[in-house]
Design an enzyme around this catalytic site. Structure first.
Site, PDB file in Angstrom:
ATOM      1  N   GLU A   1       0.825  -1.201   0.000  1.00 33.45           N
ATOM      2  CA  GLU A   1       0.000   0.000   0.000  1.00 33.45           C
ATOM      3  C   GLU A   1       0.863   1.257   0.000  1.00 33.45           C
ATOM      4  O   GLU A   1       0.624   2.208   0.731  1.00 33.45           O
ATOM      5  CB  GLU A   1      -0.958  -0.005   1.206  1.00 33.45           C
ATOM      6  CG  GLU A   1      -1.844  -1.238   1.206  1.00 33.45           C
ATOM      7  CD  GLU A   1      -2.874  -1.258   2.321  1.00 33.45           C
ATOM      8  OE1 GLU A   1      -2.524  -0.862   3.435  1.00 33.45           O
ATOM      9  OE2 GLU A   1      -4.013  -1.670   2.046  1.00 33.45           O
TER      10      GLU A   1
ATOM     11  N   ASP B   1      -8.743  -8.356   3.673  1.00 33.88           N
ATOM     12  CA  ASP B   1      -8.402  -7.379   4.705  1.00 33.88           C
ATOM     13  C   ASP B   1      -9.451  -7.353   5.810  1.00 33.88           C
ATOM     14  O   ASP B   1     -10.298  -6.470   5.826  1.00 33.88           O
ATOM     15  CB  ASP B   1      -8.287  -5.986   4.059  1.00 33.88           C
ATOM     16  CG  ASP B   1      -7.607  -4.982   4.970  1.00 33.88           C
ATOM     17  OD1 ASP B   1      -7.007  -5.395   5.970  1.00 33.88           O
ATOM     18  OD2 ASP B   1      -7.679  -3.773   4.670  1.00 33.88           O
TER      19      ASP B   1
ATOM     20  N   GLU C   1     -12.234  -2.402  12.409  1.00 37.66           N
ATOM     21  CA  GLU C   1     -12.122  -1.481  11.271  1.00 37.66           C
ATOM     22  C   GLU C   1     -13.286  -1.587  10.289  1.00 37.66           C
ATOM     23  O   GLU C   1     -13.877  -0.574   9.914  1.00 37.66           O
ATOM     24  CB  GLU C   1     -10.794  -1.750  10.553  1.00 37.66           C
ATOM     25  CG  GLU C   1     -10.617  -0.925   9.300  1.00 37.66           C
ATOM     26  CD  GLU C   1      -9.266  -1.165   8.627  1.00 37.66           C
ATOM     27  OE1 GLU C   1      -8.441  -1.897   9.191  1.00 37.66           O
ATOM     28  OE2 GLU C   1      -9.065  -0.598   7.541  1.00 37.66           O
TER      29      GLU C   1
END
Ligand SMILES: *[C@@H]1O[C@H](CO)[C@@H](O)[C@H](O)[C@H]1NC(C)=O
Ligand SMILES: *[C@@H]1O[C@H](CO)[C@@H](O)[C@H](O)[C@H]1NC(C)=O
Ligand SMILES: *[C@@H]1O[C@H](CO)[C@@H](O)[C@H](O)[C@H]1NC(C)=O
Ligand SMILES: *[C@@H]1O[C@H](CO)[C@@H](O)[C@H](O)[C@H]1NC(C)=O
Ligand SMILES: *[C@@H]1O[C@H](CO)[C@@H](O)[C@H](O)[C@H]1NC(C)=O
Ligand SMILES: *[C@@H]1O[C@H](CO)[C@@H](O)[C@H](O)[C@H]1NC(C)=O
Ligand SMILES: *[C@@H]1O[C@H](CO)[C@@H](O)[C@H](O)[C@H]1NC(C)=O
Ligand SMILES: *[C@@H]1O[C@H](CO)[C@@H](O)[C@H](O)[C@H]1NC(C)=O
Ligand SMILES: *[C@@H]1O[C@H](CO)[C@@H](O)[C@H](O)[C@H]1NC(C)=O
Ligand SMILES: *[C@@H]1O[C@H](CO)[C@@H](O)[C@H](O)[C@H]1NC(C)=O
Ligand SMILES: *[C@@H]1O[C@H](CO)[C@@H](O)[C@H](O)[C@H]1NC(C)=O
Ligand SMILES: *[C@@H]1O[C@H](CO)[C@@H](O)[C@H](O)[C@H]1NC(C)=O
Length: 835
Positions: A293, A371, A399
């Site tokens: 990333e 993820d 998250e």
């Protein structure tokens, strides 16, 4: 008189949550009364930084809290007949063959009435044993035990994603307890308290800075500060670890390269490592996120990931440290390429390097290949590294899973991966046995969990979310524990032993992940959050048409990622043959992962007998209904033992929020797929809301229509906003429903950047008022939105309001800041109706 009255008041004091599961509250409703307690405590180490010393203090405090009995602590054997002794290692003084069974960090707990012996294999093992004994007492368990307990694996870490500026990446519980304004905070009281909590669940190290590391963390001034953190952790047997920025040699080393094979770079990392160990002799190791990333890494110099990892490994090996190297490496992709697949990336990158990593490197692998989604298949990399140490990465930080504003008890999700059998070489290969090193005979292994503990008194911003942190530690020690058993322990420690309290919170928590999966994203379709913005509310279209590779490939007739070898991305081929055969076949793939592996028509029939689209509709309605049921369940606990007013109100607020937001989720997702597929809901619910009054259909004064984007996050796609952001708006309507008692819900958008105020009235008589400030004042810690969307959409409810047919219902909205008092709809819910 007054004194004795006070003494007999019930012990339901307000609690802010800071003691979490270590409250040592007096036992409630204990039938057996206090056990025979020892007369004193002997902790065989008088050094204050020793975990053995800490154990003595903890036992003293615990016994005092639970039984109101004060015991003295001494550090030598000479003092007493009935005693606890805490010994670092087994020696001639401690005669038991059981001690030979102790492994690194293990402990022996020997309780015979008032004679209690706690022996650790190490100092921290002794402390773990003391916490175990206190946990038993705090739960009213007074049995005699002779217990040897050893960890499943040596690595039981936590990764905090704290930034040097004091923020926390995906932090929903306040600011960092470690950093502020570029430096380490001077008051580390909370850091020490955190270490105490972690020690009690046998976590042995914390990476204190974000994986997207900032090189300033390891600059000389800050290293001294990291040393202070290590000092406050040490008495609890918790070690410090650091995430590294791969490009540091260039960023502050004054080098022109960060090529891991460059002699200057190697020297740089050797020097840094030496500096760190000068300050922190018990430093645990490094965490590296490289080539991921946008982070720099060895691939920049055409070096392999193994070459990158090994530079750190060599530097730290002489000091006994380890390197946790993240497997989360992938490239941006083009969705028009049918075979492109981010889920394949980790195996593609790491499998060819199997055996090339040094022995003190551990590859840290997320539970699934995308993820931290609400459901993912077990990461195939676990089946592809047979000659490399591996660890499991979990996320306690929610998250993508409601950001601690939705109750989602995670162990049942983790369980789907831990107990998954990867059938390597056609033999039993459970993920939980691979990560401990047992399956492939590795000496190093374990787990790390991403945790977003912050400065909030509740640590995670939510009392109930703490069960996830507690459970993570318990599991990291013993992966065979059952999610509901861990939960029961946690509830008893956090609230009370009251059966109704334990049963109710257990029921809510165990139902919470299935409910969240149902109303967020099911059938293996991922969570369907907005992946380009907050990761909080619904926005399914953000998953597609991006290079991030979290695609659903939804069009008007079909949906799902074809990950087969025969006609798809080939991902299923990364699993060993027996698992491959299941996932490759549409018939054999379980429903809950069908869209992960296959691209099918909305009309495809599942094993359940439903079509994909009807399953979406039913599951989203079912999930929201379950989330609604949490409110009355929690309300039923009011005043029960251990349920103090402060925590009761805080949790109630959150459960009401979750109930309202689950409707936002439900409606957004079903509207989206109804819209794209054009297939109607057999049960006639989608788009049919008989008890709603759309704000846009009310009589408006000072309000105007606003087309919400994404469209599906507003009922009838439309909301109303005040015409200016300084003048009041009024929306009114005459009630045409039959007279009766209703719960009045008002769906509005609580954006960041304003605290609009709202007043609801019936025939000009005020029903209620509120301020749209939940994100502005930090009442909820989720990532806020400055738009009208699925993150800001929420509901305010006024219960049991008497309404007469013909009454005029009016909502007056007063804008504030950039928030134009946005309203979506009003709903009048008769008893038992959820909508
Ligand atoms: C006491 O604890 C200190 C600090 O952890 C340690 O250095 C020392 O070896 C311990 N002493 C004994 C006798 O275990
Ligand atoms: C690194 O930290 C420093 C000091 O807090 C800050 O000025 C800088 O912006 C940070 N860099 C990044 C990339 O976050
Ligand atoms: C890099 O250069 C600057 C300026 O010359 C100096 O202050 C600093 O100490 C150097 N850093 C290292 C790690 O050598
Ligand atoms: C890496 O290899 C590619 C192709 O093999 C080459 O084009 C590139 O220049 C190399 N990069 C470096 C930094 O050596
Ligand atoms: C496990 O590895 C060790 C060396 O680390 C070796 O001595 C032992 O024989 C191995 N056991 C098995 C069953 O392969
Ligand atoms: C903790 O968070 C709650 C809401 O999440 C907020 O109301 C409260 O002000 C925060 N308290 C502290 C001390 O940060
Ligand atoms: C096979 O893949 C193509 C794309 O290459 C896709 O259009 C087609 O629908 C797939 N066929 C089946 C039966 O899934
Ligand atoms: C392993 O299982 C696969 C799939 O069932 C089978 O084709 C293969 O022959 C098996 N291999 C061995 C060595 O038994
Ligand atoms: C979808 O249905 C159509 C028409 O029934 C069929 O031709 C097509 O093969 C199906 N596609 C998939 C991916 O199953
Ligand atoms: C839906 O919104 C449109 C404007 O976007 C409006 O004309 C229509 O009346 C609304 N429907 C209902 C049922 O309120
Ligand atoms: C909203 O209220 C909070 C708390 O009182 C305040 O800090 C904030 O500035 C307010 N926001 C606006 C835009 O007025
Ligand atoms: C009103 O809204 C506009 C546009 O969103 C914004 O630029 C302006 O600052 C707002 N006014 C106030 C007082 O916040």
């Amino acid at each position: 008189m007054l004194v004795s009255l006070l003494l007999f008041l019930p012990a339901v004091l307000a609690e802010n949550g800071r003691q979490a599961w270590l409250r040592y509250a007096p036992l409630t409703g204990s039938k057996t009364g206090p056990p025979a307690l020892p007369q004193s405590i002997i902790a065989l180490n008088a050094t204050q930084s020793s975990p053995v010393f800490t154990a003595g203090q903890e036992l003293q405090n615990g016994i005092s809290g639970i039984f109101n009995k004060h015991l003295t602590v001494s550090s030598s054997h000479s003092s007493a007949s009935h005693a606890w002794s805490l010994v670092q290692r087994h020696s001639s003084r401690t005669h038991s063959e059981r001690l030979l069974e102790l492994e690194v960090d293990g402990f022996w707990l020997n309780v015979k009435g008032s004679a209690v012996q706690i022996v650790g294999q190490s100092d921290r093992g002794a402390l773990y044993g003391a916490f175990e004994y206190l946990s038993m007492l705090a739960r009213g368990n007074f049995s005699d035990v002779q217990l040897v307990s050893n960890p499943a694996a040596p690595v039981r870490w936590v990764n905090q994603w704290d930034n040097m500026d004091g923020s926390i990446t995906r932090g929903f519980g306040g600011a960092s307890i470690f950093f502020d304004n570029g430096v380490i905070v001077s008051d580390l009281t909370r850091a020490a308290e955190y270490a105490r909590l972690l020690s009690s669940i046998r976590i042995n190290a914390v990476v204190v800075n974000d994986v997207n590391a900032n090189f300033t963390t390891i600059q000389p001034g800050n290293l001294q500060g990291i040393g202070r953190i290590a000092d406050v952790f040490r008495p609890y047997g918790v070690q410090v670890a650091l995430a590294l920025d791969f490009a540091s040699p260039m960023e502050f080393g004054n080098l022109t390269t960060y090529d891991p094979l460059d002699p200057g770079v190697i020297q740089f990392w050797d020097d840094i490592t030496e500096n760190i160990y000068d300050i922190i002799p018990d430093f645990a190791g490094y965490l590296v996120k490289a080539d991921s990333e946008g982070t720099p890494g060895p691939l920049m110099y055409n070096r392999t990931l193994a070459q990158g990892a090994n530079v750190f490994a060599k530097a730290i090996e002489p000091f006994g440290g380890i390197v946790m190297y993240r497997a989360f490496v992938y490239n941006l992709l083009d969705e028009s390429v049918w075979t492109a697949d981010r889920a394949k990336a980790a195996v593609d990158f790491f499998q060819p390097l199997d055996g090339q990593f040094l022995d003190n490197v551990i590859i840290q692998i997320k539970y699934g290949p995308i993820d931290f989604q609400v459901r993912e298949p077990a990461h195939p990399l676990f089946a592809n590294l047979l000659n490399t140490n591996v660890a499991l990465e979990l996320q306690v930080a929610q998250e993508y899973l409601g950001q601690q504003c939705h109750l989602v008890y995670l162990p049942p999700l983790w369980d789907t991966v831990l107990n998954f059998d990867l059938r390597v070489n056609n033999e039993t290969s459970l993920v939980k046995d691979i990560i401990t090193g047992k399956r492939f005979n590795r000496t190093l292994g374990g787990s790390a969990a991403v945790v977003n503990v912050g400065a909030n008194d509740t640590w995670l911003g939510s009392h109930l979310a703490m069960s996830n942190l507690y459970a993570y530690g318990r599991l990291a020690w013993d992966w065979s524990l059952q999610p509901d058993d861990i939960l029961k322990d946690w509830i008893q420690l956090t609230f009370s032993q009251d059966k109704t309290v334990v049963d109710t919170i257990t029921q809510m928590s165990m139902a919470s992940w299935p409910a969240y999966e149902n109303y967020s994203g099911n059938l293996g379709e991922q969570t369907l959050n907005d992946i380009l913005y907050t990761h909080f509310g619904p926005n399914p279209q953000t998953l597609d048409n991006t290079p991030w590779g979290q695609w659903t490939r939804a069009d008007h007739t079909t949906i799902g990622m074809d990950r087969t070898v025969s006609n798809g991305t080939g991902y299923s081929g990364q699993y060993p043959p027996e698992v491959f055969e299941v996932y490759e076949s549409l018939e054999k793939t379980p429903d809950d992962l069908v869209l992960w592996f296959h691209h099918v028509n909305y009309t495809h029939l599942l094993h359940s007998g439903k079509t994909v689209i009807q399953h979406f509709y039913d599951a989203h309605y079912e999930g929201a209904k379950t989330a609604w049921s949490f409110v009355p369940m929690w309300e039923s606990l009011k005043g029960r033992p251990g349920i103090d007013e402060e925590r009761f109100e805080d949790v109630l607020f959150r459960q009401n929020f979750q109930a309202g937001h689950s409707i936002v989720w439900r409606d957004a997702i079903v509207n989206f797929y109804h819209n794209i597929s054009g297939i109607r809901d057999d049960a006639g619910r989608v788009g049919n809301h008989p008890w709603r009054i759309e704000a846009e259909s009310m009589e408006l004064d000072g309000y105007e229509l606003y087309t919400v984007s994404p469209f599906e996050t507003a009922s009838n796609f439309t909301a109303i906003v005040t015409s200016t952001n300084s003048t009041t708006g009024t929306a009114s309507t005459r009630i045409s429903f039959p007279s009766g008692k209703y719960d009045i819900g008002i769906n509005y958008f609580d954006m960041y950047g304003g605290n609009s105020t709202y007043t609801v009235s019936l025939n000009n008589k005020t029903v209620g008022q509120w301020e749209g400030n939940i994100v502005d004042i930090g009442k909820l810690g989720h990532t806020p939105s400055i738009y009208l969307d699925g993150h800001s959409a929420t509901r305010m409810t006024f219960k049991g309001v008497q309404v007469k047919k013909g009454d005029v219902l009016k909502v007056v909205g007063n804008p504030s800041g950039v928030e134009p008092a946005p309203l979506d709809y009003v709903v009048l819910l008769p008893q038992g109706v959820i909508d």
